[in-house]
Design an enzyme around this catalytic site. Structure first.
Site, PDB file in Angstrom:
ATOM      1  N   HIS A 196     -54.258  14.292  -0.508  1.00  0.00           N
ATOM      2  CA  HIS A 196     -53.832  12.912  -0.278  1.00  0.00           C
ATOM      3  C   HIS A 196     -55.013  12.080   0.226  1.00  0.00           C
ATOM      4  CE1 HIS A 196     -49.754  14.424  -0.618  1.00  0.00           C
ATOM      5  NE2 HIS A 196     -49.241  13.215  -0.383  1.00  0.00           N
ATOM      6  N   ASP A 228      -6.881  -6.828  -4.665  1.00  0.00           N
ATOM      7  CA  ASP A 228      -6.633  -5.776  -5.658  1.00  0.00           C
ATOM      8  C   ASP A 228      -6.744  -6.311  -7.087  1.00  0.00           C
ATOM      9  OD1 ASP A 228      -6.305  -3.553  -4.125  1.00  0.00           O
ATOM     10  OD2 ASP A 228      -4.122  -3.462  -4.279  1.00  0.00           O
ATOM     11  N   HIS A 280       1.819   2.888  -3.307  1.00  0.00           N
ATOM     12  CA  HIS A 280       0.822   3.594  -4.132  1.00  0.00           C
ATOM     13  C   HIS A 280       1.193   5.058  -4.308  1.00  0.00           C
ATOM     14  CE1 HIS A 280      -2.453   1.114  -5.472  1.00  0.00           C
ATOM     15  NE2 HIS A 280      -2.535   0.502  -4.312  1.00  0.00           N
ATOM     16  N   GLU A 287      -9.647   1.365   4.768  1.00  0.00           N
ATOM     17  CA  GLU A 287     -10.034   0.894   3.435  1.00  0.00           C
ATOM     18  C   GLU A 287      -9.798  -0.621   3.348  1.00  0.00           C
ATOM     19  OE1 GLU A 287      -8.809   1.693  -1.242  1.00  0.00           O
ATOM     20  OE2 GLU A 287      -7.410   2.225   0.362  1.00  0.00           O
ATOM     21  N   HIS A 288      -8.586  -1.051   3.703  1.00  0.00           N
ATOM     22  CA  HIS A 288      -8.228  -2.472   3.736  1.00  0.00           C
ATOM     23  C   HIS A 288      -7.828  -2.846   5.158  1.00  0.00           C
ATOM     24  CE1 HIS A 288      -6.969  -0.988  -0.334  1.00  0.00           C
ATOM     25  NE2 HIS A 288      -7.662  -2.040  -0.725  1.00  0.00           N
ATOM     26  N   GLN A 308       0.823  -1.206   0.000  1.00  0.00           N
ATOM     27  CA  GLN A 308       0.000   0.000   0.000  1.00  0.00           C
ATOM     28  C   GLN A 308       0.858   1.257   0.000  1.00  0.00           C
ATOM     29  OE1 GLN A 308      -3.564   0.379  -0.275  1.00  0.00           O
ATOM     30  NE2 GLN A 308      -2.903  -1.580  -1.090  1.00  0.00           N
TER      31      GLN A 308
END
Length: 437
Positions: free
Chosen positions: A415, A356, A258, A322-323, A255
């Protein structure tokens, strides 16, 4: 990685905060680009493509011949890997289709829900420091399964002025209908408003840098939906004495590479484990081609020691990664304690990179703590669910008085009247039937 020792619970929210981004200046730029694209269309898109992406061509539309030619530039080995990933992604997302279930809520009142595809979707695929062709598969495949009629892909051109051939190959294989060599804010603007070349879409998907993400947020103000709020990639690992330190270090680096704004967190109940993982980080980092990028990410990351695994998972739920990797004893049992995470990887052999690429789950996930309220991309992301109801005469009689009473209490007499008229007709018909019997 900096190591913290058993921080007090009151400090957890502060430790879970992500790096702040100066949104005001970014929004100012996004507003300017969006305004130009609304007024000038393709001309403005080309202007910003040349300014930001150094695009030199006169047209950013990728033609069919270029897409077909890309196949020749992709190795057979990679094609086989993509085919395996495609198959698994299809299996997992096909399983998310729901049967139509009709429910009779009261006698004569039948309600149900049916899915309809979002007709036009846009996919943004980053192509800067890494050509993320895997993202094409993760987004175009469920879009195709959902039945989206138009799948538009935008990706920035590389140094040679073209989209990476693996992205084009994956797009063609997964069912993308239109491809444009344009990135950044201008790509999101083009898909939000539509130009002579780029169709306006109803929802935009995909990751990106802070410029892309700010543009996606802005797109919502102009009526274009987005998949989810997101930011830089992140990973949290909970590791106890049963973990494999070399595996954990590899996951953290996967990670960190990235980008410099990525964030990785290590939680453990064992000081020795943290030391061994840090040692492995140094060894593996030295051999990484993206070493400088990973090093910068690690400077923003940290290891935290807690008294036990249960406390580690409690902190993880506050962080909402996230992970999340649970490299612990009995990971499946421990997973029941997880309440907030984008995607969870259980045990020493469940590396995040499997998700991934090729396990079948979707890798487009909420970051920046949004996993507390958002899910990752799924088949549901590409459909709308419409409710239906059908009332018979019996149904009108059964719930009619309740509807009248509630409408009158809210002082919405039109209504009430809509039901009163029907009740009157049913009552008259029943009386007529009684007389004729």
């Amino acid at each position: 990685m900096k190591t913290l020792n058993n921080p007090a619970e009151r400090k957890w929210p502060q430790l879970a905060e992500r790096s702040a981004i100066k949104q005001a200046r970014l929004m100012e730029l996004v507003d300017k680009v969006f305004y130009d694209i609304r007024k000038k269309g393709d001309k403005a898109v080309l202007k910003y493509a040349r300014q930001f992406d150094r695009f030199s061509a006169d047209d950013f539309t990728v033609d069919h011949e270029t897409i077909e030619a890309a196949s020749q530039q992709v190795s057979e080995r990679l094609k086989q890997a993509i085919a395996l990933a495609k198959s698994n992604i299809e299996k997992f997302h096909f399983s998310q289709k729901e049967e139509i279930v009709k429910v009779e809520t009261s006698p004569g009142v039948v309600c149900w829900r049916e899915a309809r595809p979002i007709e036009k979707v846009g996919i943004y695929v980053p192509g800067g420091t890494a050509p993320l062709f895997s993202t094409v598969l993760m987004l175009a495949i469920p879009a195709k399964i959902a039945g989206c009629k138009e799948i538009v892909l935008c990706s920035p051109p590389g140094k040679e002025g073209a989209i990476h051939p693996a992205i084009l190959y994956a797009a063609n294989l997964a069912g993308v209908t239109r491809i444009f060599a344009v990135g950044g804010i201008q790509a999101i603007g083009a898909m939000s408003f539509g130009t002579k070349s780029v169709p306006k879409v109803e929802k935009i998907f995909g990751p990106g840098n802070q410029y892309v993400m700010t543009a996606k947020h802005a797109a919502q103000y102009y009526g274009t939906a987005i998949d989810m709020p997101a930011g830089p990639s992140e990973l949290l690992v909970v590791a106890d004495e049963t973990c494999r330190p070399s595996f954990v270090a590899a996951d953290l680096l996967s990670q960190a590479e990235h980008g410099p704004d990525s964030e990785v967190i290590l939680l453990s109940d064992n000081k020795k484990v943290v030391k061994e993982i840090n040692k492995e980080l140094d060894i593996q980092l030295a051999n990484l081609p993206r070493k400088e990028m990973a090093e910068k990410a690690l400077k923003n990351s940290r290891a935290i020691l807690f008294k036990d695994v249960e406390t580690c998972i409690r902190f993880s739920n506050v962080y909402a990664p996230e992970h999340l990797i649970l490299a612990v004893e009995n990971p499946v049992l421990r997973s029941r304690e997880v309440t907030s995470a984008g995607s969870v990887f259980l045990g020493n052999y469940s590396c995040e990179s499997a998700g991934d690429y090729a396990s079948g789950t979707n890798h487009t996930l909420p970051t920046s703590g949004y996993a507390k309220a958002y899910s990752g991309v799924s088949l549901d992301s590409f459909i709308k669910k419409i409710t239906f109801q059908q009332l018979s005469e019996e149904g009108i009689v059964g719930i009619g008085v309740a509807v009248e009473t509630m409408a009158e209490a809210e002082e919405l007499f039109a209504h009430k009247n809509a039901m009163t008229l029907r009740l009157g007709e049913v009552s008259a018909q029943q009386a007529k039937n009684y007389e004729n019997s």
